[in-house]
Design a protein around this motif. Sequence first.
Motif, PDB file in Angstrom:
ATOM      1  N   ILE A  95       0.845  -1.199   0.000  1.00  9.93           N
ATOM      2  CA  ILE A  95       0.000   0.000   0.000  1.00  9.93           C
ATOM      3  C   ILE A  95       0.877   1.246   0.000  1.00  9.93           C
ATOM      4  CG2 ILE A  95      -1.577   1.391   1.411  1.00  9.93           C
ATOM      5  CD1 ILE A  95      -2.927  -1.226   2.247  1.00  9.93           C
ATOM      6  N   HIS A  98       2.651   1.606  -3.435  1.00  8.77           N
ATOM      7  CA  HIS A  98       1.840   1.855  -4.626  1.00  8.77           C
ATOM      8  C   HIS A  98       0.997   3.105  -4.544  1.00  8.77           C
ATOM      9  CE1 HIS A  98       2.410  -1.533  -7.260  1.00  8.77           C
ATOM     10  NE2 HIS A  98       2.652  -2.235  -6.172  1.00  8.77           N
ATOM     11  N   THR A  99       0.850   3.616  -3.338  1.00  4.46           N
ATOM     12  CA  THR A  99      -0.110   4.683  -3.181  1.00  4.46           C
ATOM     13  C   THR A  99       0.298   5.905  -3.995  1.00  4.46           C
ATOM     14  OG1 THR A  99      -1.352   5.876  -1.549  1.00  4.46           O
ATOM     15  CG2 THR A  99       0.958   5.631  -1.115  1.00  4.46           C
ATOM     16  N   LEU A 100      -0.677   6.491  -4.694  1.00 10.28           N
ATOM     17  CA  LEU A 100      -0.358   7.597  -5.590  1.00 10.28           C
ATOM     18  C   LEU A 100      -0.568   8.936  -4.919  1.00 10.28           C
ATOM     19  CD1 LEU A 100      -2.182   6.053  -8.642  1.00 10.28           C
ATOM     20  CD2 LEU A 100       0.284   6.171  -8.276  1.00 10.28           C
ATOM     21  N   PHE A 101      -1.515   8.964  -3.983  1.00  6.75           N
ATOM     22  CA  PHE A 101      -1.778  10.233  -3.324  1.00  6.75           C
ATOM     23  C   PHE A 101      -1.741   9.984  -1.823  1.00  6.75           C
ATOM     24  CE2 PHE A 101      -5.405   7.890  -4.591  1.00  6.75           C
ATOM     25  CZ  PHE A 101      -6.342   7.979  -3.595  1.00  6.75           C
ATOM     26  N   TRP A 102      -1.640  11.015  -1.061  1.00  8.43           N
ATOM     27  CA  TRP A 102      -1.551  10.909   0.394  1.00  8.43           C
ATOM     28  C   TRP A 102      -0.324  10.134   0.843  1.00  8.43           C
ATOM     29  CZ3 TRP A 102      -7.078   9.064   2.075  1.00  8.43           C
ATOM     30  CH2 TRP A 102      -7.999  10.076   1.768  1.00  8.43           C
TER      31      TRP A 102
ATOM     32  N   ARG B  10      -7.294   3.596  -8.004  1.00  5.23           N
ATOM     33  CA  ARG B  10      -7.277   4.713  -7.055  1.00  5.23           C
ATOM     34  C   ARG B  10      -8.177   4.417  -5.855  1.00  5.23           C
ATOM     35  NH1 ARG B  10      -5.070   9.642  -9.127  1.00  5.23           N
ATOM     36  NH2 ARG B  10      -6.186  10.935  -7.650  1.00  5.23           N
ATOM     37  N   TRP B  13      -6.422   1.554  -3.658  1.00  9.42           N
ATOM     38  CA  TRP B  13      -5.306   2.016  -2.823  1.00  9.42           C
ATOM     39  C   TRP B  13      -5.762   3.088  -1.835  1.00  9.42           C
ATOM     40  CZ3 TRP B  13      -2.023  -1.549  -2.761  1.00  9.42           C
ATOM     41  CH2 TRP B  13      -1.615  -2.224  -3.908  1.00  9.42           C
ATOM     42  N   GLY B  14      -6.773   3.869  -2.253  1.00  8.11           N
ATOM     43  CA  GLY B  14      -7.309   4.882  -1.342  1.00  8.11           C
ATOM     44  C   GLY B  14      -7.927   4.252  -0.106  1.00  8.11           C
ATOM     45  N   GLY B  16      -7.129   1.381   1.064  1.00  6.48           N
ATOM     46  CA  GLY B  16      -5.981   0.874   1.800  1.00  6.48           C
ATOM     47  C   GLY B  16      -5.377   1.972   2.669  1.00  6.48           C
TER      48      GLY B  16
END
Lengths: 292, 278
Positions: A95, A98-102, B10, B13-14, B16
Amino acid sequence: MNQKKSNERRLGWLLCAPAVTALLVVTAYPILYALWLSLFRYDLRFPEQRAFIGLDNYVSILTSEVWWHALGNTLILTISSVSLELLLGFPLALIMHHTLFWRRAVRAATLIPYAMVTVVAALAWKFAFDPTTGFVNALLGMEQVWLTQRWSAFLVIILTEIWKTTPFMALLLMAGLTLVPHDLIQAARVDGANAWQRFIKIIVPLMKPAILVAVLFRTLDAFRIFDTVFILTRGAQGTETVSLLGYNTFIVSLNLGLGSAVSVLIFIGVLIISVLFIKGFGASLTQGEKAE
Amino acid sequence: MRMRNDLMGRVFWGMGNLMVMAYALLPVLWIISLSLKQSRHLNDQRFFPQTISLENYRIIFSDMQFPAALWNSLGIAVISTVLAVTLGMFAAYAIVRLEFPGRRLILAGALATAMFPSVVIIGPIFNMWRTVGLFDTWLGLIIPYMTFALPLAIWILSAFFREIPWELDKAARVDGATPWQAFIRVIVPLAAPAIFTAAILVFIFAWNDFLFAISLTSTNNARTVPAVIAFFTGSSRFELPTGLIAAASVVITVPVLIIVLIFQQRIVAGLTSGAVKG
């Protein structure tokens, strides 16, 4: 040139000397002293009975059920918490990776358990599972008195350990993930490998050194578990661990001879764990380095 | 199709991210909530307080024990940090930069020290301190804290020092600076962020310690906050001091959390560089 070399050598030792001296004074000397003390009958409550008794302290510990019980508890806690942490640490690492935002917020959040005082974390969970002040029973609709029975107490101890240290495990795993080349994963994807196959066949083998380091760190750390157990049960309900046994023999009963023998045995336990890891996985550790 | 995949990703993962944040924050919010509850609401089994009261904080700060323990915690942790980082910096510099026999041994020894359980040395140190009069003093805690603080500092700093462009150091020496001058004028400023990172991590370790603190202290002279809250009895023995313990816990947790959140990127780098590259 030779003059310069010997100067450099002297400076090197000079700069290391304070740190090395400090470490020798606070670790090497106490360990040797513990080894020496462990050969004596030496109880601070009866100091006049001090006498050299050879290995008798070890005999009485190794023949006592208390020691094996504590060792068993420590192994249960170590194995269950480290394996669950590894299991939870992977998704957490993925997580974070890979997370793109935050991204910043998520990484910051995972540092909270690491930075929180262990005693406070243990107290927070203790109060949460408490039948009068806690919210857990209300949440689960149960009337369980968690810390009064061995297995439910273990459950709370393991949960607290996992909460506190999974993020650390995940951070180390994430550092390992960054070592996996992206094109390799892309190539596998093109070749038709699904996510699970990519994970098992490519990511895990490449991350092996990082995984081993993380597991070794956490195993040695979990083996000396003290704070969490002390706060949650003080070793009652059959949850005493080897560190707690050492502390109780030393500081509570003031028996320096027996306590030292317990310490030496714990030290040997740590050596055995390290040797097992290095023997069992040493080859793959160096292999990983060569592969880099 | 591609768009939909992205959106699904999105969302996935969001979710997550949200779960991770809830997981990390849950006990923190809970202990803060407990500390703000009034004593008559302590047993309501609710996660959030119905009414907010600062009574618990007022009581612990007007008590003698807690402010003394806070002062001990702060003083002991700061002195330990300064000492460990200073000595660790010298050693790490020598290990990374200078050719001398035994440098790998020192690094390996430091790592081994960091790994062994502190309970092993508690007894001997307890006995030594009783004889030399260091029991229940600041110094009596600062010295044993070096067992975990020094290896940590040496390890993190040597990992960072390897990344520093040492050509600058060489250039300074060619220009006639002594190694010492080169170190202080050129390298220390470059290494400042690394030193700072090591300092935060050592501080957290010292601030967190419990085993040494309960074994080697007995009074307000040197007992630190984690040890004090573990033995907290409250003003009256008929009342469980849950609210007070929670308030004391918040006081020692929140400042460290703020430091960690501000410097999170450096801390992550420090934690992972030592472990994975090493």
